[in-house]
Design a protein around this motif. Structure first.
Motif, PDB file in Angstrom:
ATOM      1  N   GLU A   1       0.826  -1.213   0.000  1.00 28.92           N
ATOM      2  CA  GLU A   1       0.000   0.000   0.000  1.00 28.92           C
ATOM      3  C   GLU A   1       0.861   1.264   0.000  1.00 28.92           C
ATOM      4  OE1 GLU A   1      -0.765  -2.443   2.614  1.00 28.92           O
ATOM      5  OE2 GLU A   1      -1.854  -3.355   0.970  1.00 28.92           O
ATOM      6  N   ILE A   2       1.990   1.188   0.679  1.00 24.14           N
ATOM      7  CA  ILE A   2       2.814   2.376   0.829  1.00 24.14           C
ATOM      8  C   ILE A   2       3.334   2.830  -0.532  1.00 24.14           C
ATOM      9  CG2 ILE A   2       5.159   1.527   1.169  1.00 24.14           C
ATOM     10  CD1 ILE A   2       3.454   3.803   3.618  1.00 24.14           C
ATOM     11  N   GLU A   3       3.457   1.881  -1.468  1.00 28.34           N
ATOM     12  CA  GLU A   3       3.934   2.251  -2.802  1.00 28.34           C
ATOM     13  C   GLU A   3       2.950   3.183  -3.485  1.00 28.34           C
ATOM     14  OE1 GLU A   3       5.022  -1.049  -5.235  1.00 28.34           O
ATOM     15  OE2 GLU A   3       6.090  -2.000  -3.589  1.00 28.34           O
ATOM     16  N   GLY A   4       1.648   2.916  -3.282  1.00 27.99           N
ATOM     17  CA  GLY A   4       0.632   3.788  -3.859  1.00 27.99           C
ATOM     18  C   GLY A   4       0.794   5.215  -3.362  1.00 27.99           C
ATOM     19  N   LEU A   5       1.120   5.295  -2.072  1.00 24.20           N
ATOM     20  CA  LEU A   5       1.331   6.589  -1.442  1.00 24.20           C
ATOM     21  C   LEU A   5       2.518   7.317  -2.068  1.00 24.20           C
ATOM     22  CD1 LEU A   5      -0.172   7.554   1.097  1.00 24.20           C
ATOM     23  CD2 LEU A   5       1.839   6.907   2.390  1.00 24.20           C
ATOM     24  N   LEU A   6       3.538   6.530  -2.395  1.00 26.64           N
ATOM     25  CA  LEU A   6       4.751   7.128  -2.934  1.00 26.64           C
ATOM     26  C   LEU A   6       4.557   7.655  -4.353  1.00 26.64           C
ATOM     27  CD1 LEU A   6       7.531   4.677  -1.737  1.00 26.64           C
ATOM     28  CD2 LEU A   6       7.356   7.088  -1.202  1.00 26.64           C
ATOM     29  N   LEU A   7       3.596   7.058  -5.074  1.00 27.01           N
ATOM     30  CA  LEU A   7       3.461   7.408  -6.490  1.00 27.01           C
ATOM     31  C   LEU A   7       3.266   8.905  -6.682  1.00 27.01           C
ATOM     32  CD1 LEU A   7       1.340   4.495  -7.958  1.00 27.01           C
ATOM     33  CD2 LEU A   7       3.798   4.833  -8.014  1.00 27.01           C
ATOM     34  N   GLU A   8       2.380   9.498  -5.880  1.00 27.64           N
ATOM     35  CA  GLU A   8       2.118  10.925  -6.027  1.00 27.64           C
ATOM     36  C   GLU A   8       3.361  11.740  -5.693  1.00 27.64           C
ATOM     37  OE1 GLU A   8      -0.691  12.652  -3.373  1.00 27.64           O
ATOM     38  OE2 GLU A   8      -1.080  14.362  -4.675  1.00 27.64           O
ATOM     39  N   VAL A   9       4.012  11.314  -4.614  1.00 28.89           N
ATOM     40  CA  VAL A   9       5.188  12.063  -4.177  1.00 28.89           C
ATOM     41  C   VAL A   9       6.295  11.971  -5.222  1.00 28.89           C
ATOM     42  CG1 VAL A   9       6.904  12.274  -2.366  1.00 28.89           C
ATOM     43  CG2 VAL A   9       4.585  11.581  -1.791  1.00 28.89           C
ATOM     44  N   LEU A  10       6.516  10.760  -5.751  1.00 30.74           N
ATOM     45  CA  LEU A  10       7.643  10.567  -6.660  1.00 30.74           C
ATOM     46  C   LEU A  10       7.344  11.087  -8.062  1.00 30.74           C
ATOM     47  CD1 LEU A  10       8.850   7.036  -5.621  1.00 30.74           C
ATOM     48  CD2 LEU A  10       9.562   9.256  -4.782  1.00 30.74           C
ATOM     49  N   GLY A  11       6.074  10.955  -8.474  1.00 34.15           N
ATOM     50  CA  GLY A  11       5.740  11.352  -9.832  1.00 34.15           C
ATOM     51  C   GLY A  11       5.749  12.865  -9.996  1.00 34.15           C
TER      52      GLY A  11
END
Lengths: 286, 484
Positions: free
Chosen positions: A142-152
């Motif tokens: 789940e944490i990867e989903g969270l990272l997507l916005e931050v990283l993208g």
């Protein structure tokens, strides 16, 4: 386009060397690209090859601040992104007994009551920042989903406050030991760098950098021993950190050559499992 | 706005991306855009940096690296044409007949030994170029080009150069690390003696490097003659993910070993997945009443019975016969990895009688090569040495059924080729009824199931059968198909 941090690949290599991290050409190239293309860097490789060190070295080389998110099983939004300071909000409510509800409601969801966690901190930071997301494979999917916005897009959305965008995108390094497949969506947003054990020449330079007292001959012997051990199929191959420890051991022993006795007595510095030690002593005929 | 017309490097990059995709590396358009941006920033001057840049943009995992490198060499060759080190006026007779070729091979082997002894990388590179040019040249052009790495390496037999190289190094005193040379390896410092003991092993890996270099050089020459795309399609090795277990060589096995361990850990966690406590569990009256004390006897917060962690046992039933020899090497790897992850795993092997192997595998050192231990299948055979699933299943149901309980997951590994004997469906039924789940992993491609003496379709009616030919399929099985 924000100001690039590094002028060229050679500049990366030189500045990393300046802060004590000797990078291979591939590492320097990828760090340079991550900076120029403004993309996060996903670093994989065996334990102990300096993945986390790379992030620290980049921080030092750009004279920035390191913000670190250490992942573990069960790390969640409240630990990674932000949290509301409930206790303080309650205090505020009790302190202002007479206030109208509408005013209060807008009042308690302001910056003052926000506890920023690493990801939000990195997005809001003013100066030069390096965001290190360490051992991402340990965290849940789940944490990867969270990272997507931050990283993208280098932005974070807090529903009550709106979207916060980074003024200057931080340099992001994610590390993984590949115990779990990371999602394709995440991998696509990153530049991928696999760091393997360094080749003999590079490893000698690293050893001599960390243990300057060591003679060139001895450094070569040390690296050859370690490379020989890596060729055996061991449970845990010695890492670069252990090579350096071994060099320090030799210095501590005050010896200027590496005898079979030294190796036999101190193999525990390099190998961390009893059966590995047995197998190695057998293979090296100690 | 119209896009500018594609220039030559871009077209090359797109063709490269297509070749990667054809080999199963998923590269999207956005990845190619990144790669192009990387090339723009880096320039085309330094080939190794360009390689690193492309790798960072196009690769997603390290297992794809080898294939990537092979294809990169095909699409972005270091140069064209014959290398200048290949002399035009060679004193040796032209390599037309067999004797001539042997003489050339001997001369090259000699040069290789010298290069190895001196640890001279450049000289080794030169030998690579000449080996391909002189020994690799095919008498007739094949569809894949005019050079063959296999032929060159067969003639040269580079591993035979090690002994000569060691001897030469000893004579010259080069073997002493540092090269400054105070005496030969034996009489020098004891520490140097120790490091120089590794020389033989180091040379062995240098020979492996040499072989890879010859293959790369051959591809480069052939790509020039036949076009990159054609060579890319046929002449590169599949990534380890796609390598069939049956065909895996020793190198690939080592890679498989590395890849399997994390996978079994995942299998272990998936099988032993804890249910969230409380969800659907019955109320624990005693603890609820106790908690109610705090709220004046009113049971506000119910307490639920804790579910014990379901400890799933695993039983492996593996075909160890020679017809699946390649697969059973993989099976052994998987068994070893599982034995280190599961507390309660029992492993049985069979050819036509079942024998328990748990002890052998659990007590072996991790990473040890056990394939030798099972080449003697005496305890797993009776009357004949052909695999017989029916007899084996009956034998298992008679002798070892107590290993299977309602929590047990049974994995059967084999090709379901039972040499036209009774398939033993009722025994498999018995096992299936007792177990929580039974999975059959078949190393044959699904289109070959039920051809010849395979009874795959009969078994797949009773239990779940999955094609498991390579690591990608095993990964898929663990991640998607395995119900928790």
């Amino acid at each position: 386009m924000p100001e690039p941090r590094f002028a060229s690949v050679d500049d990366v290599a030189a500045r990393l060397t300046g802060v004590g991290y000797i990078a291979s050409d591939a590492i320097a190239t990828t760090v340079f690209l991550a900076d120029r293309l403004g993309k996060p860097l996903l670093v994989e490789g065996p334990a102990g090859v300096g993945k986390t060190e790379l992030a620290k070295a980049v921080t030092e080389a750009v004279a920035g601040e390191l913000i670190r998110l250490q992942c573990y099983e069960g790390v969640d939004e409240a630990r990674a992104l932000y949290e509301w300071n409930h206790a303080k909000q309650l205090l505020r409510i009790t302190a202002e007994q007479g206030q109208a509800w509408d005013e209060l409601r807008t009042d308690i969801f302001t910056e003052e009551f926000l506890l920023p966690r690493p990801l939000l901190k990195a997005v809001r930071a003013r100066g030069e920042t390096v965001l290190l997301v360490d051992e991402l494979d340990k965290a849940d999917q789940e944490i990867e989903g969270l990272l997507l916005e931050v990283l993208g897009d280098f932005q974070v959305t807090v529903p009550e406050l709106g979207t916060i965008r980074a003024e200057r995108p931080p340099f992001v390094v994610l590390t993984s030991n590949a115990t779990r497949e990371l999602s394709e969506a995440l991998r696509r947003r990153c530049l991928f760098l696999h760091i393997d054990y360094p080749d003999a020449e590079l490893e000698q330079r690293i050893v001599r950098q960390h243990v300057p007292d060591l003679s060139a001959d001895l450094a070569e012997s040390v690296v050859r021993l370690v490379n020989r051990l890596r060729m055996l199929k061991l449970r845990k191959s010695p890492s670069v950190a252990e090579t350096v420890d071994w060099a320090r051991t030799l210095i501590a022993l005050g010896t200027d050559d590496m005898t079979p006795e030294h190796v036999r007595d101190n193999l525990g510095v390099l190998l961390k499992h009893q059966d590995d030690i047995e197998r190695a002593s057998h293979a090296l005929e100690l | 706005m119209t896009a500018p017309p594609a220039d030559a490097p871009t077209a090359r990059l797109v063709a490269f991306g297509r070749a990667l995709r054809a080999h199963g590396i998923s590269t999207g358009t956005s990845d190619l855009v990144d790669a192009a941006a990387a090339a723009q920033v880096l320039g085309y001057d330094d080939r190794e940096r360009l390689r690193a840049g492309f790798a960072s943009a196009l690769l997603r995992r390290s297992s794809e690296r080898r294939l990537f490198d092979d294809l990169f060499d095909v699409f972005f060759p270091s140069a064209l044409g014959t290398r200048s080190v290949v002399a035009q006026d060679d004193p040796l007779p032209p390599a037309e007949d067999a004797a001539g070729r042997r003489a050339r091979a001997a001369a090259l082997r000699d040069e290789l030994a010298t290069a190895l002894a001196r640890r001279d990388r450049r000289a080794r590179e030169e030998v690579v170029a000449r080996t391909v040019a002189i020994l690799g040249r095919l008498p007739k052009d094949s569809t894949l080009g005019a050079y063959s790495a296999a032929q060159a390496l067969d003639l040269l037999a580079p591993q035979t150069a090690i002994a000569a190289a060691l001897e030469r190094a000893q004579d010259a005193g080069i073997d002493v690390p540092g090269g400054s040379g105070d005496g030969s390896g034996g009489s020098g410092g004891a520490g140097r003696g120790l490091a120089s003991r590794f020389r033989r092993d180091e040379m062995r890996s240098e020979i492996a490097e040499f072989r890879r270099a010859v293959e790369t050089e051959t591809r480069r020459r052939n790509a020039e003659a036949r076009g990159s795309e054609r060579i890319a399609r046929y002449a590169v090795r599949a990534p380890v993910d796609q390598t069939s277990f049956v065909l895996a060589g020793p190198d690939e096995l080592a890679e498989l070993r590395r890849a399997i361990t994390p996978l079994t850990r995942k299998l272990a966690t998936r099988l032993a997945a804890r249910r969230r406590s409380g969800r659907g569990a019955p109320i624990d009256i005693r603890r609820t009443l106790r908690r109610a004390m705090g709220t004046g006897g009113v049971p506000m917060r119910p307490a639920y019975q804790k579910r014990s962690t379901s400890r799933v046992d695993l039983v492996l039933l593996c075909d160890m016969s020679s017809s699946v020899a390649g697969f059973s090497r993989f099976t052994i790897l998987l068994m070893q990895a599982l034995a280190s992850q599961f507390r309660r795993v029992r492993i049985f092997g069979f050819v036509n009688v079942v024998d328990e192997l748990t002890e052998t595998i659990a007590t072996a050192a991790p990473g040890a090569d056990l394939s030798g231990n099972f080449s003697d299948t005496a305890r797993m055979t009776k009357w004949h040495s052909n695999s017989d699933y029916g007899t084996a299943f009956h034998d298992f149901a008679d002798q070892h059924l107590d290993a299977v309980g309602h929590r047990t997951v049974v994995l059967i590994l084999g090709d379901a080729r039972t040499n036209n004997t009774d398939p033993g469906l009722d025994a498999l039924h018995t096992i299936n009824e007792r177990a929580k789940a039974v999975f059959f992993l078949n190393p044959e491609p699904a289109r070959q199931w039920s051809s010849g003496d395979s009874v795959a379709h009969l078994y797949s009616d009773i239990v779940d059968m999955h094609e498991c030919r390579n690591l990608a399929q095993l990964r898929h099985f663990v991640a998607r198909l395995l119900p928790v």
